[in-house]
Motif scaffolding. Structure first.
Motif, PDB file in Angstrom:
ATOM      1  N   PHE A 130      12.063 -13.997   9.285  1.00 29.06           N
ATOM      2  CA  PHE A 130      10.882 -13.383   9.882  1.00 29.06           C
ATOM      3  C   PHE A 130       9.728 -13.716   8.947  1.00 29.06           C
ATOM      4  CE2 PHE A 130       7.965  -9.983  11.038  1.00 29.06           C
ATOM      5  CZ  PHE A 130       8.158  -9.898  12.403  1.00 29.06           C
ATOM      6  N   PRO A 131       8.546 -13.968   9.480  1.00 31.99           N
ATOM      7  CA  PRO A 131       7.431 -14.262   8.570  1.00 31.99           C
ATOM      8  C   PRO A 131       7.281 -13.158   7.533  1.00 31.99           C
ATOM      9  CG  PRO A 131       6.667 -13.882  10.826  1.00 31.99           C
ATOM     10  CD  PRO A 131       8.147 -14.032  10.880  1.00 31.99           C
ATOM     11  N   PRO A 132       7.253 -13.489   6.230  1.00 30.87           N
ATOM     12  CA  PRO A 132       7.162 -12.452   5.216  1.00 30.87           C
ATOM     13  C   PRO A 132       5.851 -11.696   5.311  1.00 30.87           C
ATOM     14  CG  PRO A 132       6.886 -14.614   4.237  1.00 30.87           C
ATOM     15  CD  PRO A 132       7.246 -14.846   5.659  1.00 30.87           C
ATOM     16  N   GLY A 133       5.906 -10.416   5.007  1.00 27.24           N
ATOM     17  CA  GLY A 133       4.671  -9.623   4.978  1.00 27.24           C
ATOM     18  C   GLY A 133       3.858 -10.032   3.769  1.00 27.24           C
ATOM     19  N   PRO A 134       2.531 -10.117   3.892  1.00 29.40           N
ATOM     20  CA  PRO A 134       1.711 -10.499   2.743  1.00 29.40           C
ATOM     21  C   PRO A 134       1.713  -9.408   1.671  1.00 29.40           C
ATOM     22  CG  PRO A 134       0.330  -9.807   4.553  1.00 29.40           C
ATOM     23  CD  PRO A 134       1.738  -9.801   5.075  1.00 29.40           C
ATOM     24  N   THR A 135       1.237  -9.765   0.473  1.00 35.55           N
ATOM     25  CA  THR A 135       1.119  -8.754  -0.569  1.00 35.55           C
ATOM     26  C   THR A 135       0.113  -7.691  -0.151  1.00 35.55           C
ATOM     27  OG1 THR A 135       0.432  -8.345  -2.828  1.00 35.55           O
ATOM     28  CG2 THR A 135      -0.538 -10.236  -1.741  1.00 35.55           C
ATOM     29  N   LEU A 136       0.345  -6.500  -0.556  1.00 30.63           N
ATOM     30  CA  LEU A 136      -0.611  -5.432  -0.269  1.00 30.63           C
ATOM     31  C   LEU A 136      -1.474  -5.164  -1.500  1.00 30.63           C
ATOM     32  CD1 LEU A 136       1.643  -2.973   1.792  1.00 30.63           C
ATOM     33  CD2 LEU A 136       0.251  -4.880   2.577  1.00 30.63           C
ATOM     34  N   HIS A 137      -1.416  -6.068  -2.470  1.00 28.73           N
ATOM     35  CA  HIS A 137      -2.253  -5.889  -3.658  1.00 28.73           C
ATOM     36  C   HIS A 137      -3.487  -6.763  -3.596  1.00 28.73           C
ATOM     37  CE1 HIS A 137       0.673  -3.351  -5.536  1.00 28.73           C
ATOM     38  NE2 HIS A 137       1.630  -4.232  -5.277  1.00 28.73           N
ATOM     39  N   SER A 138      -3.705  -7.382  -2.437  1.00 25.76           N
ATOM     40  CA  SER A 138      -4.900  -8.223  -2.313  1.00 25.76           C
ATOM     41  C   SER A 138      -6.156  -7.352  -2.327  1.00 25.76           C
ATOM     42  CB  SER A 138      -4.830  -9.017  -1.011  1.00 25.76           C
ATOM     43  OG  SER A 138      -4.776  -8.124   0.071  1.00 25.76           O
ATOM     44  N   ALA A 139      -7.253  -7.961  -2.705  1.00 22.13           N
ATOM     45  CA  ALA A 139      -8.519  -7.212  -2.766  1.00 22.13           C
ATOM     46  C   ALA A 139      -8.854  -6.653  -1.400  1.00 22.13           C
ATOM     47  CB  ALA A 139      -9.631  -8.132  -3.257  1.00 22.13           C
ATOM     48  N   LYS A 140      -8.461  -7.406  -0.362  1.00 24.61           N
ATOM     49  CA  LYS A 140      -8.761  -6.980   1.015  1.00 24.61           C
ATOM     50  C   LYS A 140      -8.114  -5.622   1.303  1.00 24.61           C
ATOM     51  CE  LYS A 140      -7.316  -8.591   5.523  1.00 24.61           C
ATOM     52  NZ  LYS A 140      -6.360  -9.586   5.992  1.00 24.61           N
ATOM     53  N   ILE A 141      -6.842  -5.530   0.963  1.00 25.43           N
ATOM     54  CA  ILE A 141      -6.135  -4.277   1.284  1.00 25.43           C
ATOM     55  C   ILE A 141      -6.616  -3.158   0.377  1.00 25.43           C
ATOM     56  CG2 ILE A 141      -3.866  -3.185   1.538  1.00 25.43           C
ATOM     57  CD1 ILE A 141      -4.362  -5.419   3.459  1.00 25.43           C
ATOM     58  N   ILE A 142      -6.869  -3.495  -0.911  1.00 27.97           N
ATOM     59  CA  ILE A 142      -7.398  -2.453  -1.798  1.00 27.97           C
ATOM     60  C   ILE A 142      -8.705  -1.932  -1.229  1.00 27.97           C
ATOM     61  CG2 ILE A 142      -8.321  -2.024  -4.111  1.00 27.97           C
ATOM     62  CD1 ILE A 142      -6.251  -3.979  -5.163  1.00 27.97           C
ATOM     63  N   GLY A 143      -9.440  -2.866  -0.615  1.00 27.32           N
ATOM     64  CA  GLY A 143     -10.724  -2.457  -0.062  1.00 27.32           C
ATOM     65  C   GLY A 143     -10.602  -1.707   1.244  1.00 27.32           C
ATOM     66  N   TYR A 144      -9.484  -1.880   1.950  1.00 26.25           N
ATOM     67  CA  TYR A 144      -9.318  -1.167   3.225  1.00 26.25           C
ATOM     68  C   TYR A 144      -9.373   0.330   3.000  1.00 26.25           C
ATOM     69  CZ  TYR A 144      -7.882  -4.977   6.356  1.00 26.25           C
ATOM     70  OH  TYR A 144      -7.840  -6.078   7.152  1.00 26.25           O
ATOM     71  N   SER A 145      -9.900   1.031   3.980  1.00 24.03           N
ATOM     72  CA  SER A 145      -9.798   2.495   3.907  1.00 24.03           C
ATOM     73  C   SER A 145      -8.372   2.897   4.322  1.00 24.03           C
ATOM     74  CB  SER A 145     -10.801   3.146   4.859  1.00 24.03           C
ATOM     75  OG  SER A 145     -10.399   2.901   6.195  1.00 24.03           O
ATOM     76  N   ASP A 146      -7.997   4.120   3.973  1.00 25.29           N
ATOM     77  CA  ASP A 146      -6.679   4.630   4.365  1.00 25.29           C
ATOM     78  C   ASP A 146      -6.521   4.565   5.875  1.00 25.29           C
ATOM     79  OD1 ASP A 146      -6.183   5.088   1.774  1.00 25.29           O
ATOM     80  OD2 ASP A 146      -6.122   7.291   1.884  1.00 25.29           O
ATOM     81  N   GLY A 147      -7.582   4.911   6.580  1.00 20.07           N
ATOM     82  CA  GLY A 147      -7.526   4.939   8.043  1.00 20.07           C
ATOM     83  C   GLY A 147      -7.255   3.561   8.609  1.00 20.07           C
ATOM     84  N   MET A 148      -7.741   2.510   7.928  1.00 22.88           N
ATOM     85  CA  MET A 148      -7.513   1.150   8.402  1.00 22.88           C
ATOM     86  C   MET A 148      -6.019   0.792   8.274  1.00 22.88           C
ATOM     87  SD  MET A 148      -8.891  -1.431   9.687  1.00 22.88           S
ATOM     88  CE  MET A 148      -8.023  -2.941  10.081  1.00 22.88           C
ATOM     89  N   ILE A 149      -5.423   1.124   7.114  1.00 21.13           N
ATOM     90  CA  ILE A 149      -3.979   0.856   6.953  1.00 21.13           C
ATOM     91  C   ILE A 149      -3.185   1.667   7.980  1.00 21.13           C
ATOM     92  CG2 ILE A 149      -2.036   0.896   5.337  1.00 21.13           C
ATOM     93  CD1 ILE A 149      -3.989   0.628   3.083  1.00 21.13           C
TER      94      ILE A 149
END
Lengths: 458, 391
Positions: B312-331
């Motif tokens: 299955f396509p691996p899930g990307p890292t969640l330590h990227s700046a993008k995800i750090i920048g996401y709000s909780d509501g976005m995740i």
């Protein structure tokens, strides 16, 4: 007939020789069955077959074949259970309690009463098991490490019942068998038939009438009597907990344990009386099961019957005194409600009719005693019916009140229980000594030495 | 010793209880120890005459009765308070009052079984069917109305003629010499016995087979398999369309259903705010759920190392700046709706657990990019617990 009650009566009438005792007691075993016996056996086994068929219908189609329905979830099944368990109590009372009280007259009737106990408990045991609907799953009542990792609920009176009834059955059976061992040995030594000899040898375990055995044997008999006495009282106490620990009006009362025990002894003695009167006639044992026995049993019935009558009054008093409307209503409904006919049956058979026993003429008339004992049996069945069905049909919520109507299958199972009991009694009377040969010999006049083996007492 | 090797004992009969008591006394006084008295019923005073003490059987009852009582009491307590703690009827976990009836019953049961079985099997050594005394004339008379004495050849002062004379002098009648029975041998490999074993084995296996394979599937034993009801996916003629399964009425709302305003939207305008407080308990739950639901694709530390070995396509890292920048509501939106290859987890993970997972992801991210003050805090914690590794 005038009897001097200040003198100890002869326990066996006509003062037969020891050898005659064997002859009298084992006569039913050695002679071919009579016509009377076949007639009795065919009646009882017909009843048994009716019961078997009704039971089959119950198991195949389910409990819906009975009249039970909410709120009357317990009806004929539990009534029969309590009735038969109660019958059983007389046997242990006679064999254990009267033994401890040194009532030597018990000898003539003890074995028979013990046998009746066992058959009655067997009959009773069927009902709680079949009323679960799927009796082949009853093994879960036993606490064993099962694959569900579940244990039974040890706090429930229904589980206490399982322990009480199974203990009662086991202990009664051992007590009975223990008494039978020396008698089987006597039969073994006297029979000439090879098959019989094998069977008797097997059951007598090679008993040798040795005094080195007798001394432990007598001690064990006493210990067993000592254990069986509190046991028999506990069994009906626990049966009464099935009701008293719940909250239904008419059930939740503290008088239940003694009241149930008295009722059990009363009904048990009535049943022993009924059966013994028949047996002594059929097998000509009037010399061993004497009128004096019947009179003494009648007196026990008078005592326990009066205790039961007292309990009835007390229940009404407490209902009034408690000031709880549901409780008061329930008892009032017993007298004037839809089940009043059952209540009147119960009161007249259990409280009024036994009062006739106060009269000596009646105590010593076999026919009247027979009728009284039958009445007591019927009355005690209705007592349980009143307690169970009437109370359930009138619980706290008037919107759920409902009458119970028995079905044909209900009556079939009830008939079958009598069939089972009497078939077993008849088979017992024909295959085993119904009176303890050993004990009867030991209470004959001149059976015990006048010189003592150097003992200090007497 | 005896002249006849096969002689087991010498027996004599007496007529009355008085005579037997006297005889027993005399035999005892003459010094015999291996003798017995056989009577058709227990004769009072015989124990004294034979010089036997009190029966000790009562101790068996006492011991086993108490053992049974203690066992069952502790056993009930163990099942209800320890093995499967279980509160019934508002009673405490160890309702000892309610244990009393069963404790009593088991006391009686154990006490009486032990007494009777102990007496028969241990004290008397029964069943003992080939005892030499059986089938003698002696025992036949004893079991009716005679009283007898036997003196065994094993007795140290046994002498056949002396014993005979002695018993006669006591008034004994019908002196009988009882011989040892001939030894019977039962060979294990008898054809009859083997046939018996084979028949038993065959019947047992047949019975077991029938019970487990046939009887269990017959009414009424079939676990109520055939009931008058419709099962899922089955046909029925009760409904006009013949389907047993029904669709819910239009507009039916499931129990505890909470509408999600951004259902199916990739980029919610105003994402939801995180309603939870990151308590230790909540983070623990978040960790557990993350490891269960997210780690297979995103890795145990959300570093994007999949365990799926390319299936299955691996899930990307969640330590990227993008995800750090996401709000909780976005995740939250991504977990609830899914995103591209990642499926929605709305049906598997209840709402609070989703928020707990998000809190835990924040913990993982912070662990990758710690503040200097975090090191200070860890140092202090280590001082308290006495460890010095930073882990």
């Amino acid at each position: 007939m005038n009897i001097d009650y200040t003198k100890e009566l002869a326990l066996v009438e006509g003062n037969p020789r020891l050898a005659d005792i064997d002859e009298i007691i084992t006569r039913p075993l050695t002679q071919p069955p009579t016509r009377k016996y076949y007639i009795a056996l065919s009646i009882s086994s017909t009843a048994l077959l009716i019961g078997a068929y009704s039971l089959w219908l119950t198991l195949y189609y389910g409990i819906g074949m009975w009249g039970n329905n909410i709120p009357v979830g317990w009806a004929f099944d539990i009534t029969n259970f309590v009735f038969w368990i109660g019958i059983g109590h007389a046997g242990t009372l006679i064999s254990a309690i009267l033994f401890l009280l040194r009532q030597r007259w018990r000898t003539g009737i003890a074995r028979f009463a013990e046998g009746m106990t066992i058959f009655a408990v067997m009959t009773a045991g069927i009902f709680p098991v079949i009323h679960t609907g799927r009796p082949w799953l009853a093994g879960y009542l036993i606490p064993y490490p099962n694959q569900h990792l579940l244990w039974p609920n040890f706090v429930s009176p229904l589980l206490w019942d399982v322990f009480a009834v199974s203990t009662y059955f086991t202990v009664s059976l051992m007590f009975w068998y223990m008494g039978l061992i020396p008698d089987f040995a006597i039969l073994r030594d006297q029979t000439v038939n090879k098959i019989k000899k094998t069977i008797y040898s097997f059951f007598s375990l090679g008993w040798r009438h040795s005094n080195r055995h007798w001394r432990h044997y007598e001690k064990t008999y006493m210990i067993m009597a000592g254990l069986a006495t509190p046991l028999v009282l506990s069994v009906h106490t626990i049966v009464s907990f099935d009701f008293a620990v719940s909250l239904i009006p008419g059930w939740h009362t503290t008088i239940f344990p003694p009241y149930f025990v008295a009722g059990a002894i009363y009904s048990g003695f009535a049943m022993v009386m009924t059966v013994l009167i028949l047996v002594r006639k059929v097998f000509d044992m009037e010399n061993i099961i004497t009128l004096n026995h019947l009179e003494r049993m009648a007196k026990v019935m008078l005592l326990t019957g009066s205790l039961v009558a007292y309990s009835y009054l007390m229940e009404f008093f407490i209902a009034w005194y408690s000031q709880i409307p549901a409780e008061q209503y329930d008892f009032w409904a017993r007298v004037v409600g839809p089940y009043r006919w059952a209540w009147y049956f119960m009161i007249s058979c259990n409280a009024l009719i036994p009062q006739l026993i106060w009269f000596k003429k009646i105590r010593r008339s076999v026919t009247v005693l027979f009728i009284i004992s039958i009445c007591a049996n019927i009355g005690m069945w209705f007592e349980r019916f009143v307690i169970i069905v009437q109370s359930l049909s009138r619980d706290y919520l008037p919107s759920s009140w409902h009458m119970f109507t028995p079905t044909l299958v209900d009556f079939g199972v009830l008939t079958g229980s009598f069939g089972l009991f009497f078939t077993l009694v008849l088979l017992f009377a024909k295959t085993m000594p119904v009176i303890s040969i050993v004990e009867t010999k030991s209470v004959l006049e001149g059976a015990q030495p006048t010189v003592h083996g150097g003992s200090d007492h007497e | 010793m005896s002249e006849n090797k096969n002689l087991n004992s010498v027996a004599a009969l007496f007529d009355t209880p008085n005579k037997i008591i006297n005889a027993a006394k005399k035999v005892k006084e003459a010094g015999y120890t291996k003798f017995d008295v056989n009577t058709p019923y227990p004769v009072h005073g015989m124990d004294k005459a034979m010089g036997l003490g009190q029966s000790k059987i009562g101790y068996v009852t006492l011991f086993f009765g108490f053992a049974g009582a203690i066992f069952i009491f502790l056993f009930m307590g163990w099942t209800m308070a320890i093995n499967y703690p279980y509160i019934v009827g508002g009673k405490p976990l160890f309702p000892f009052q309610a244990f009393i009836p069963i404790t009593f019953e088991v006391t009686v049961l154990c006490g009486s079984i032990a007494t009777v079985v102990g007496m028969l099997a241990v004290f008397f050594n029964l069943p003992f069917l080939n005892h030499p005394i059986h089938d003698s004339n002696y025992i036949k008379e004893v079991s009716i109305d005679k009283f007898g004495v036997v003196i065994e050849a094993q007795d140290p002062i046994f002498e056949r003629d002396k014993v005979t004379e002695f018993l006669k002098s006591l008034g004994g009648e019908k002196i009988e010499y009882i011989n040892e029975p001939e030894k019977e041998e039962f060979k294990i490999l008898q054809p009859k016995f083997i046939l018996f074993l084979v028949v038993v084995a065959a019947l047992t296996s047949f019975g077991t087979f029938i019970t487990l394979n046939k009887l269990m599937y017959v009414v009424p034993f079939n676990w109520m398999d055939n009931q008058r009801k419709s099962n899922p996916q089955s046909e029925t003629n009760f409904f006009y369309d013949g389907y047993a399964m029904r669709t819910p009425v239009v507009g039916t709302v499931a129990k505890e259903f909470m509408p999600y305003p951004y259902q199916g939207q990739a980029q919610p305008e105003v994402p939801l705010a995180n309603p939870t407080l990151p308590t230790e308990q909540l983070l623990k739950m978040g960790q557990e759920k993350f490891l269960t639901f997210c780690s297979p694709c995103h890795g145990n530390y959300a570093q994007g190392v999949s365990r799926l070995k390319g299936q299955f396509p691996p899930g990307p890292t969640l330590h990227s700046a993008k995800i750090i920048g996401y709000s909780d509501g976005m995740i939250y939106n991504i977990i609830t709706n899914g995103q591209n290859a990642m499926p929605s987890y709305a049906y598997q993970i209840p709402r609070e657990q989703r928020w707990a997972i998000i809190d835990y992801i924040r913990v993982l991210q912070r662990a990758q990019n710690p503040n200097p003050s975090d090191f200070q805090a860890i140092k202090e914690l280590n001082k308290e617990s006495g460890k010095n590794a930073v882990n």
